[in-house]
Every structure is written in C-alpha cells, then in structure tokens.
Write a protein that holds these residues in place. Structure first.
Motif, PDB file in Angstrom:
ATOM      1  N   ASP A   3     -54.240 -27.889  56.333  1.00 28.57           N
ATOM      2  CA  ASP A   3     -54.462 -26.452  56.382  1.00 28.57           C
ATOM      3  C   ASP A   3     -55.021 -25.997  57.721  1.00 28.57           C
ATOM      4  N   ARG A   4     -55.015 -26.876  58.706  1.00 32.70           N
ATOM      5  CA  ARG A   4     -55.510 -26.559  60.043  1.00 32.70           C
ATOM      6  C   ARG A   4     -54.420 -26.848  61.068  1.00 32.70           C
ATOM      7  N   ALA A   5     -54.320 -25.998  62.068  1.00 34.87           N
ATOM      8  CA  ALA A   5     -53.360 -26.183  63.160  1.00 34.87           C
ATOM      9  C   ALA A   5     -54.131 -26.623  64.395  1.00 34.87           C
ATOM     10  N   ARG A   6     -53.589 -27.588  65.113  1.00 36.17           N
ATOM     11  CA  ARG A   6     -54.260 -28.110  66.300  1.00 36.17           C
ATOM     12  C   ARG A   6     -53.882 -27.319  67.538  1.00 36.17           C
ATOM     13  N   CYS A   7     -54.771 -27.350  68.517  1.00 39.99           N
ATOM     14  CA  CYS A   7     -54.540 -26.729  69.819  1.00 39.99           C
ATOM     15  C   CYS A   7     -53.345 -27.411  70.482  1.00 39.99           C
ATOM     16  N   ARG A  14     -59.843 -29.083  68.769  1.00 32.35           N
ATOM     17  CA  ARG A  14     -60.073 -27.781  68.151  1.00 32.35           C
ATOM     18  C   ARG A  14     -58.886 -27.396  67.263  1.00 32.35           C
ATOM     19  N   THR A  15     -59.199 -26.709  66.172  1.00 32.98           N
ATOM     20  CA  THR A  15     -58.174 -26.297  65.219  1.00 32.98           C
ATOM     21  C   THR A  15     -58.376 -24.841  64.835  1.00 32.98           C
ATOM     22  N   ALA A  16     -57.353 -24.292  64.187  1.00 34.20           N
ATOM     23  CA  ALA A  16     -57.417 -22.933  63.649  1.00 34.20           C
ATOM     24  C   ALA A  16     -56.764 -22.947  62.270  1.00 34.20           C
ATOM     25  N   SER A  17     -57.070 -21.964  61.482  1.00 34.42           N
ATOM     26  CA  SER A  17     -56.566 -21.907  60.123  1.00 34.42           C
ATOM     27  C   SER A  17     -55.087 -21.547  60.092  1.00 34.42           C
ATOM     28  N   VAL A  18     -54.341 -22.288  59.298  1.00 38.18           N
ATOM     29  CA  VAL A  18     -52.926 -21.987  59.109  1.00 38.18           C
ATOM     30  C   VAL A  18     -52.789 -20.675  58.332  1.00 38.18           C
ATOM     31  N   ASP A  19     -53.761 -20.359  57.504  1.00 33.66           N
ATOM     32  CA  ASP A  19     -53.740 -19.125  56.721  1.00 33.66           C
ATOM     33  C   ASP A  19     -53.755 -17.878  57.604  1.00 33.66           C
ATOM     34  N   GLU A  26     -49.027 -24.533  68.338  1.00 32.14           N
ATOM     35  CA  GLU A  26     -48.525 -23.237  68.786  1.00 32.14           C
ATOM     36  C   GLU A  26     -49.643 -22.247  69.084  1.00 32.14           C
ATOM     37  N   PHE A  27     -50.814 -22.754  69.388  1.00 30.00           N
ATOM     38  CA  PHE A  27     -51.893 -21.866  69.810  1.00 30.00           C
ATOM     39  C   PHE A  27     -52.772 -22.629  70.792  1.00 30.00           C
ATOM     40  N   LEU A  28     -53.542 -21.874  71.561  1.00 29.50           N
ATOM     41  CA  LEU A  28     -54.491 -22.458  72.502  1.00 29.50           C
ATOM     42  C   LEU A  28     -55.884 -22.038  72.064  1.00 29.50           C
ATOM     43  N   LYS A  76     -38.325 -11.817  73.318  1.00 27.93           N
ATOM     44  CA  LYS A  76     -37.843 -12.903  74.185  1.00 27.93           C
ATOM     45  C   LYS A  76     -38.811 -13.139  75.338  1.00 27.93           C
ATOM     46  N   GLU A  77     -39.308 -12.044  75.915  1.00 27.79           N
ATOM     47  CA  GLU A  77     -40.256 -12.165  77.011  1.00 27.79           C
ATOM     48  C   GLU A  77     -41.544 -12.842  76.553  1.00 27.79           C
ATOM     49  N   GLU A  78     -42.008 -12.492  75.358  1.00 27.41           N
ATOM     50  CA  GLU A  78     -43.232 -13.095  74.847  1.00 27.41           C
ATOM     51  C   GLU A  78     -43.053 -14.598  74.641  1.00 27.41           C
ATOM     52  N   ARG A  79     -41.914 -15.004  74.118  1.00 25.08           N
ATOM     53  CA  ARG A  79     -41.672 -16.436  73.905  1.00 25.08           C
ATOM     54  C   ARG A  79     -41.658 -17.181  75.241  1.00 25.08           C
ATOM     55  N   ALA A  80     -40.980 -16.618  76.238  1.00 28.27           N
ATOM     56  CA  ALA A  80     -40.929 -17.252  77.562  1.00 28.27           C
ATOM     57  C   ALA A  80     -42.314 -17.285  78.204  1.00 28.27           C
ATOM     58  N   LEU A  81     -43.064 -16.216  78.033  1.00 24.20           N
ATOM     59  CA  LEU A  81     -44.412 -16.148  78.589  1.00 24.20           C
ATOM     60  C   LEU A  81     -45.322 -17.167  77.910  1.00 24.20           C
ATOM     61  N   TRP A  82     -45.163 -17.322  76.600  1.00 26.29           N
ATOM     62  CA  TRP A  82     -45.954 -18.310  75.880  1.00 26.29           C
ATOM     63  C   TRP A  82     -45.636 -19.720  76.364  1.00 26.29           C
ATOM     64  N   GLU A  83     -44.352 -20.038  76.519  1.00 27.19           N
ATOM     65  CA  GLU A  83     -43.961 -21.378  76.975  1.00 27.19           C
ATOM     66  C   GLU A  83     -44.537 -21.667  78.361  1.00 27.19           C
ATOM     67  N   ALA A  84     -44.458 -20.678  79.255  1.00 26.82           N
ATOM     68  CA  ALA A  84     -44.991 -20.862  80.607  1.00 26.82           C
ATOM     69  C   ALA A  84     -46.509 -21.010  80.586  1.00 26.82           C
ATOM     70  N   THR A  85     -47.170 -20.217  79.757  1.00 28.21           N
ATOM     71  CA  THR A  85     -48.629 -20.281  79.655  1.00 28.21           C
ATOM     72  C   THR A  85     -49.063 -21.623  79.098  1.00 28.21           C
ATOM     73  N   ARG A  86     -48.400 -22.069  78.051  1.00 29.46           N
ATOM     74  CA  ARG A  86     -48.761 -23.356  77.448  1.00 29.46           C
ATOM     75  C   ARG A  86     -48.575 -24.484  78.456  1.00 29.46           C
ATOM     76  N   ALA A  87     -47.467 -24.485  79.180  1.00 30.60           N
ATOM     77  CA  ALA A  87     -47.231 -25.526  80.185  1.00 30.60           C
ATOM     78  C   ALA A  87     -48.296 -25.485  81.277  1.00 30.60           C
ATOM     79  N   GLU A  88     -48.627 -24.293  81.740  1.00 28.49           N
ATOM     80  CA  GLU A  88     -49.640 -24.148  82.790  1.00 28.49           C
ATOM     81  C   GLU A  88     -51.003 -24.652  82.324  1.00 28.49           C
ATOM     82  N   VAL A  89     -51.407 -24.256  81.127  1.00 28.11           N
ATOM     83  CA  VAL A  89     -52.719 -24.642  80.623  1.00 28.11           C
ATOM     84  C   VAL A  89     -52.790 -26.143  80.368  1.00 28.11           C
TER      85      VAL A  89
END
Length: 98
Positions: A3-7, A14-19, A26-28, A76-89
C-alpha cells in the motif's frame, strides 16, 4: 508494503500512500524533488500556469475543440517534463552530474 509507493530515486527509502494516487517509482519524495535545477523548476511553473489557464480534463471538451487540443498537448508535455525531471533528479542524487 503493497500500500506504499517508493520514490523514483534508487535506494531511497521514502514512500507515499498508494491511496493518494501515487504509483511505485512514479513520484519523487520532498528532498529529491528539491534537487531540480532552476531551469526545470521554471518549466514546471510555466506548465502549471498553462494548466490553470486551461482547466478541466481533455475529455470534458468537445472533440476537436481548441480546449481539448490544448489539454491533450499539456498532458503530453507533462509526461515529457516528468521523464526529464526524474532523469535529472536521479542523476544528481546518484552523483552522476551536478
């Protein structure tokens, strides 16, 4: 721990609630989210501004309308921005680049 999602950063505990809508990898977490570069932060601000100016989900607008086209492009822009942000971080957190 289903029931927890990992960073998205490897080896981060660190985790966050799947609920709350988070998916595994899929989160930072807060400390990693703050590692974004100033340019990436500005890109997220610009994206948020466009979303505020074009409210609603894409399917709420009539087919082929300008509102739907804008919302689809923003998704589409948000998905691309998320992928770039995740890779950068992940690179910064793992010490690959600074």
């Amino acid at each position: 721990m289903t029931d927890r999602a990992r960073c998205a950063v490897p080896f981060c505990r660190r985790t966050a609630s799947v609920d709350e809508g988070f998916r595994d990898g899929e989160f930072l977490c807060g400390p990693h989210w703050r590692l974004r570069s100033p340019a990436t932060k500005a890109a997220w601000r610009d994206h948020a501004r466009l979303e505020r100016r074009n409210p609603g989900h894409a399917m709420e607008h009539p087919a082929g309308s300008a509102g739907r086209l804008v919302r689809v492009a923003l998704a589409k822009e948000e998905r691309a921005l998320w992928e770039a942000t995740r890779a950068e971080v992940v690179e910064v957190a793992m010490g690959v680049s600074a």
